[in-house]
Write a protein that holds these residues in place. Structure first.
Motif, mmCIF file in Angstrom:
data_model
loop_
_atom_site.group_PDB
_atom_site.id
_atom_site.type_symbol
_atom_site.label_atom_id
_atom_site.label_comp_id
_atom_site.label_asym_id
_atom_site.label_seq_id
_atom_site.Cartn_x
_atom_site.Cartn_y
_atom_site.Cartn_z
ATOM 1 N N UNK A 104 50.576 37.880 33.439
ATOM 2 C CA UNK A 104 50.575 38.082 34.884
ATOM 3 C C UNK A 104 49.355 38.799 35.404
ATOM 4 N N UNK A 105 48.253 38.685 34.714
ATOM 5 C CA UNK A 105 47.070 39.435 35.110
ATOM 6 C C UNK A 105 46.341 38.837 36.306
ATOM 7 N N UNK A 106 46.776 37.632 36.752
ATOM 8 C CA UNK A 106 46.172 37.059 37.952
ATOM 9 C C UNK A 106 46.535 37.872 39.194
ATOM 10 N N UNK A 107 47.565 38.700 39.092
ATOM 11 C CA UNK A 107 48.006 39.505 40.238
ATOM 12 C C UNK A 107 47.253 40.827 40.353
ATOM 13 N N UNK A 108 46.434 41.150 39.355
ATOM 14 C CA UNK A 108 45.691 42.411 39.390
ATOM 15 C C UNK A 108 44.642 42.395 40.502
ATOM 16 N N UNK A 109 44.405 43.561 41.076
ATOM 17 C CA UNK A 109 43.408 43.661 42.147
ATOM 18 C C UNK A 109 41.991 43.421 41.619
ATOM 19 N N UNK A 110 41.804 43.543 40.306
ATOM 20 C CA UNK A 110 40.478 43.327 39.714
ATOM 21 C C UNK A 110 40.252 41.865 39.317
ATOM 22 N N UNK A 111 41.254 41.014 39.519
ATOM 23 C CA UNK A 111 41.124 39.603 39.151
ATOM 24 C C UNK A 111 40.085 38.941 40.071
ATOM 25 N N UNK A 112 39.001 38.478 39.472
ATOM 26 C CA UNK A 112 37.970 37.761 40.207
ATOM 27 C C UNK A 112 36.936 38.616 40.910
ATOM 28 N N UNK A 113 37.021 39.954 40.779
ATOM 29 C CA UNK A 113 36.056 40.790 41.510
ATOM 30 C C UNK A 113 34.677 40.804 40.858
ATOM 31 N N UNK A 114 34.572 40.232 39.675
ATOM 32 C CA UNK A 114 33.285 40.198 38.979
ATOM 33 C C UNK A 114 32.741 38.800 38.821
ATOM 34 N N UNK A 115 33.116 37.891 39.727
ATOM 35 C CA UNK A 115 32.692 36.495 39.600
ATOM 36 C C UNK A 115 31.198 36.323 39.867
ATOM 37 N N UNK A 116 30.539 37.361 40.391
ATOM 38 C CA UNK A 116 29.103 37.264 40.664
ATOM 39 C C UNK A 116 28.255 37.376 39.407
ATOM 40 N N UNK A 117 28.852 37.815 38.305
ATOM 41 C CA UNK A 117 28.136 37.916 37.038
ATOM 42 C C UNK A 117 28.637 36.863 36.059
ATOM 43 N N UNK A 118 27.753 36.359 35.247
ATOM 44 C CA UNK A 118 28.132 35.378 34.227
ATOM 45 C C UNK A 118 28.826 36.076 33.066
ATOM 46 N N UNK A 119 29.424 35.290 32.165
ATOM 47 C CA UNK A 119 30.061 35.867 30.980
ATOM 48 C C UNK A 119 29.030 36.587 30.117
ATOM 49 N N UNK A 120 27.830 36.005 29.995
ATOM 50 C CA UNK A 120 26.776 36.632 29.192
ATOM 51 C C UNK A 120 26.391 37.984 29.787
#
Length: 635
Positions: free
Chosen positions: A466-482
């Motif tokens: 259920x981690x999609x409900x966390x407030x931090x979900x997607x807040x770092x999409x501006x950075x790549x995985x690398x």
């Protein structure tokens, strides 16, 4: 006082004569003369001198002078059979009576060596610490001591005595008996790497409190240090070798035996002549591979740290690490095997997040005491700081050994300064994500899943917890995985994160994490990408490779270059006939001096550095003929 002055003066003269007449060198380098005179006078010494700095002469010359004075023998404690063999053969080449005793000999051979020792026909005797502690060997030493025929004890690779050193060997601890049993015999302990903690341990364990400490500069200015972020390490290695060191000798260090063998096989498939070396191979195979590496040009050795101690091959042009070493001492010792001839060489390492996690896990899972683990963590942290540094690598490396220096201009950071960025907000996002995941699930996770949360990636694990409900979900999409992996790695390196080995290497916060989360600490990190190297043309690469191999040829005329190449061909044949590495006959630097000066007579040839009396007698006439033939062919 006056008598002692004249004794020291005459000993200094004797030492200089041995240096010039036996070894063929016109003068001492650095601290060598002070060390030699100190030991000849019968005083103890602890010597720290970098690889290639001439440590062996610091005990070999006192051994010869003290034998001339009193007829005594010098015992050299050396950790490796191959190293003993090479040093004894090199001493025979310059006319010095030397022997070794080790497990490679049968009983008859052992008795023959013991007989030569008792008869006074040997000046230097090499033995492993395990052999020194046997009853039979101690009986031999007892007899020599009773006859006042023990001149000196030389303990090589002395860092092996310290539990804080990078290559601790328990057998070295028992060498304290040399001082206890033969207290009037002077001792010299030598090593190329020891930080302050290791030095103190060597002094305590070997009872060298009264010994004079000689510390040479640790700087190896001819070595260029380069550390790259792992991104397909094999491909990066192949590119490095192809662009910088095609056809040249090198050593590649890997952590596991399997990786050593796989890497050697893969390099051979890429057209690079490579051999594996690790402790799991049969002894005969290890010996064969080491002999080939020492004797053949252009071979690459892939190895664990089991390979390299005492390897005197002067023309190793690169040392590469595919895995992170345990500490700076190990890194310095291993990279120091490059460029022993003083010419340009490279120390290259690929380093990534998995390296940090694996090294920390090995420390945490070690059965050692917590105090020991804490010291090892500190040593690893120092290496990680070196790997993540944005400033001069050499400055940091030398500072670790207590030596101040200026930016070197010959490391990757000096040559291509890395860009940095304000990563405070990114770090806060990561740490906040770890905190919220742990609060929600009661556990935390590894870097991969946490990065997926930050980048808003939907996965089965995400749905399961259920981690999609966390407030931090997607807040770092501006950075790549690398980029996120780079942030995690650097936070681990600086101690703002830790891994929990008991929980599948999950990421945990540390006290330092709170300062970052609360905004009390600004965080500047390296960017994950390094500036691209300027791609050179094939002609440029060929020219640079040729220059690296024979740097001083740039100052030679065409006739001298022809003589140099003719001398190298001749040296190769002689080395093969004598079953010796070519550099034991003559170093490239000696051949270049011969080619440049083109001495017309044996007397003129004797003035060349590296040509002692024995080599002049053995090879002088042939060398002059080779030069004459080369001149005739070029006319």
């Amino acid at each position: 006082m006056l008598r002692k002055f004249f004794t020291v003066f005459s000993s200094a003269d004797a030492a200089t004569r041995v240096l010039q007449e036996t070894f063929g060198y016109p003068r001492f380098r650095g601290l060598q003369q002070d060390i030699v005179n100190h030991v000849i006078a019968g005083d103890d010494a602890l010597v720290l001198m970098p690889t290639g700095g001439g440590k062996s002469l610091c005990y070999q010359i006192p051994a010869l002078v003290r034998q001339q004075q009193s007829g005594g023998i010098t015992l050299v404690i050396s950790p490796l059979i191959a190293l003993m063999h090479d040093q004894v053969r090199a001493l025979h080449e310059v006319g010095v009576a030397a022997d070794f005793l080790n497990s490679s000999q049968n009983l008859d051979e052992t008795r023959a060596v013991e007989r030569r020792v008792r008869q006074g026909d040997t000046c230097l005797l090499y033995a492993a610490p395990e052999r020194v502690n046997t009853a039979r060997f101690l009986e031999l030493l007892d007899d020599l001591y009773a006859q006042n025929r023990l001149a000196l004890f030389a303990i090589d690779e002395a860092h092996c005595v310290s539990q804080w050193g990078h290559d601790f060997r328990p057998e070295y601890r028992q060498l304290t008996l040399l001082h206890q049993r033969y207290h009037s015999v002077p001792r010299i302990a030598l090593t190329a790497t020891a930080d302050a903690l290791t030095r103190a341990d060597i002094i305590e364990r070997l009872h060298l409190q009264e010994a004079r400490l000689f510390v040479s500069s640790f700087d190896r200015p001819n070595i260029r240090y380069q550390i790259v972020e792992k991104n397909d390490a094999r491909k990066q290695l192949l590119q490095f070798i192809g662009q910088e060191h095609e056809g040249e000798a090198g050593i590649i260090y890997c952590q596991s035996r399997k990786k050593v063998e796989d890497t050697a096989e893969w390099l051979c498939m890429q057209g690079i002549d490579a051999l594996p070396y690790h402790a799991g191979l049969p002894a005969a195979t290890r010996q064969q591979h080491q002999e080939r590496f020492l004797r053949e040009d252009g071979l690459v050795m892939t190895a664990t740290i089991a390979f390299g101690m005492g390897i005197d091959k002067p023309d190793v042009r690169f040392v590469a690490h595919l895995d992170l070493p345990k500490n700076i001492e190990g890194y310095y010792q291993e990279t120091g095997r490059a460029g022993r001839d003083g010419e340009a060489a490279d120390a290259w390492m690929a380093y990534g997040l998995a390296d940090v996690i694996n090294q920390r896990r090995m420390i945490d899972e070690s059965p050692a005491s917590e105090d020991y683990k804490q010291v090892m963590r500190g040593k690893l942290d120092a290496l990680l700081a070196l790997a993540e540094a944005a400033d001069c690598r050499r400055q940091r490396l030398l500072a670790y050994f207590g030596e101040a220096s200026e930016p070197c201009g010959n490391c990757d950071n000096c040559l291509h300064p890395p860009s940095t960025w304000d990563a405070t907000q990114a770090a806060q996002k990561l740490l906040s994500c770890i905190y919220r995941v742990q609060k929600m699930s009661g556990i935390t996770f590894g870097a991969g899943h946490l990065i997926d949360i930050l980048r808003g990636k939907s996965t089965d694990k995400m749905a399961q917890f259920g981690h999609e409900t966390l407030s931090t979900f997607g807040i770092g999409s501006d950075l790549s995985e690398i980029q996120w992996r780079s942030v995690v790695r650097q936070l681990l390196a600086m101690g703002a994160l830790r891994t929990d080995a008991s929980a599948f290497n999950t990421l945990q916060m540390t006290p330092q994490s709170r300062d970052i989360l609360q905004g009390a600490q600004t965080l500047t990190l390296r960017t994950h990408e390094r500036p691209a190297r300027t791609r050179r043309s094939p002609a440029s690469r060929t020219a640079e490779a040729s220059l690296a191999k024979t740097a001083a040829l740039a100052d030679l005329d065409a006739a001298s270059i022809q003589r140099f190449h003719a001398l190298r061909v001749w040296r190769g044949k002689v080395a093969q006939q004598h079953n010796l590495p070519a550099f034991v006959i003559f170093h490239d630097s000696t051949l270049r001096d011969i080619a440049h000066h083109n001495p017309p007579t044996p007397e003129a040839l004797a003035q060349i550095s590296g040509i002692g009396q024995k080599k002049l007698m053995a090879y002088g006439e042939e060398v002059l003929r080779v030069c004459q033939r080369a001149d005739a062919e070029g006319a």
